[in-house]
Design an enzyme around this catalytic site. Structure first.
Site, PDB file in Angstrom:
ATOM      1  N   ASN A  40      10.435  85.172 -33.262  1.00  0.00           N
ATOM      2  CA  ASN A  40      10.820  83.907 -33.866  1.00  0.00           C
ATOM      3  C   ASN A  40      11.794  83.202 -32.914  1.00  0.00           C
ATOM      4  O   ASN A  40      12.575  83.836 -32.208  1.00  0.00           O
ATOM      5  CB  ASN A  40      11.414  84.086 -35.267  1.00  0.00           C
ATOM      6  CG  ASN A  40      12.632  84.979 -35.340  1.00  0.00           C
ATOM      7  OD1 ASN A  40      12.683  86.040 -34.722  1.00  0.00           O
ATOM      8  ND2 ASN A  40      13.610  84.578 -36.128  1.00  0.00           N
ATOM      9  N   GLU A  42      14.352  80.022 -33.250  1.00  0.00           N
ATOM     10  CA  GLU A  42      14.943  79.060 -34.180  1.00  0.00           C
ATOM     11  C   GLU A  42      15.362  77.769 -33.488  1.00  0.00           C
ATOM     12  O   GLU A  42      15.536  77.720 -32.267  1.00  0.00           O
ATOM     13  CB  GLU A  42      16.154  79.679 -34.875  1.00  0.00           C
ATOM     14  CG  GLU A  42      15.767  80.769 -35.842  1.00  0.00           C
ATOM     15  CD  GLU A  42      16.935  81.340 -36.611  1.00  0.00           C
ATOM     16  OE1 GLU A  42      16.682  82.086 -37.560  1.00  0.00           O
ATOM     17  OE2 GLU A  42      18.100  81.059 -36.283  1.00  0.00           O
ATOM     18  N   CYS A  51       7.783  80.827 -35.872  1.00  0.00           N
ATOM     19  CA  CYS A  51       7.705  82.204 -36.354  1.00  0.00           C
ATOM     20  C   CYS A  51       7.109  83.107 -35.279  1.00  0.00           C
ATOM     21  O   CYS A  51       6.355  82.653 -34.412  1.00  0.00           O
ATOM     22  CB  CYS A  51       6.850  82.283 -37.610  1.00  0.00           C
ATOM     23  SG  CYS A  51       7.557  81.431 -39.034  1.00  0.00           S
ATOM     24  N   GLU A  53       4.768  85.371 -35.479  1.00  0.00           N
ATOM     25  CA  GLU A  53       3.315  85.428 -35.519  1.00  0.00           C
ATOM     26  C   GLU A  53       2.693  84.229 -34.817  1.00  0.00           C
ATOM     27  O   GLU A  53       1.733  84.357 -34.054  1.00  0.00           O
ATOM     28  CB  GLU A  53       2.813  85.467 -36.967  1.00  0.00           C
ATOM     29  CG  GLU A  53       3.333  86.631 -37.770  1.00  0.00           C
ATOM     30  CD  GLU A  53       4.641  86.313 -38.504  1.00  0.00           C
ATOM     31  OE1 GLU A  53       5.583  85.753 -37.902  1.00  0.00           O
ATOM     32  OE2 GLU A  53       4.717  86.645 -39.698  1.00  0.00           O
ATOM     33  N   CYS A  80       5.796  85.026 -43.642  1.00  0.00           N
ATOM     34  CA  CYS A  80       6.058  83.928 -44.570  1.00  0.00           C
ATOM     35  C   CYS A  80       4.727  83.325 -45.023  1.00  0.00           C
ATOM     36  O   CYS A  80       3.663  83.643 -44.484  1.00  0.00           O
ATOM     37  CB  CYS A  80       6.941  82.873 -43.904  1.00  0.00           C
ATOM     38  SG  CYS A  80       6.103  81.883 -42.636  1.00  0.00           S
ATOM     39  N   CYS A  83       2.727  81.572 -42.243  1.00  0.00           N
ATOM     40  CA  CYS A  83       2.090  82.516 -41.319  1.00  0.00           C
ATOM     41  C   CYS A  83       0.918  83.219 -41.977  1.00  0.00           C
ATOM     42  O   CYS A  83      -0.068  83.542 -41.316  1.00  0.00           O
ATOM     43  CB  CYS A  83       3.103  83.516 -40.786  1.00  0.00           C
ATOM     44  SG  CYS A  83       4.175  82.770 -39.540  1.00  0.00           S
TER      45      CYS A  83
END
Length: 121
Positions: A40, A42, A51, A53, A80, A83
């Site tokens: 990830n 940010e 993310c 993935e 999430c 994802c």
């Protein structure tokens, strides 16, 4: 597949998460055995956060792979909702992730993570 989840956990240490300090790693293994990793990443404008993935799938896409080419995804945490949609659209056969209780979850195929997927008509 615990080894692949453990690899995702090692990759998670490279995540850029200065706001949440929630580090996530992902490994995608292609049908031909090639692997891509992602973390990830940010952003202060939080909706722009990437993310793990998506980062790994994006690397696979950049290398020329397409939906149906990914055999397995391993993630250091539960994916999430967004994802889960990505995993569904990429037609991934198996998804493994570390649950909050420390056990490893397995979903096959990825669409079982999101039973009411959204598809374009």
């Amino acid at each position: 597949m615990s080894q692949l989840v453990e690899k995702a956990e090692q990759i998670a240490k490279q995540a850029y998460a200065p706001y949440s300090n929630y580090l996530v790693g992902a490994v995608v293994r292609m049908n031909d055995g090639t692997e891509f990793v992602g973390t990830n990443v940010e952003n202060a404008a939080y909706p722009l956060t990437q993310c793990a993935e998506k980062t790994a799938i994006g690397a696979a896409s950049t290398a020329g792979y397409r939906p149906g080419d990914i055999a397995v995804v391993a993630i250091s945490a539960s994916p999430c909702g967004g994802c889960r949609q990505w995993l569904h659209e990429w037609k991934i056969e198996r998804v493994y992730f570390r649950r909050e209780d420390g056990s490893i979850a397995e979903y096959a195929p990825a669409s079982k993570l999101l039973p009411d997927t959204w598809n374009l008509p």
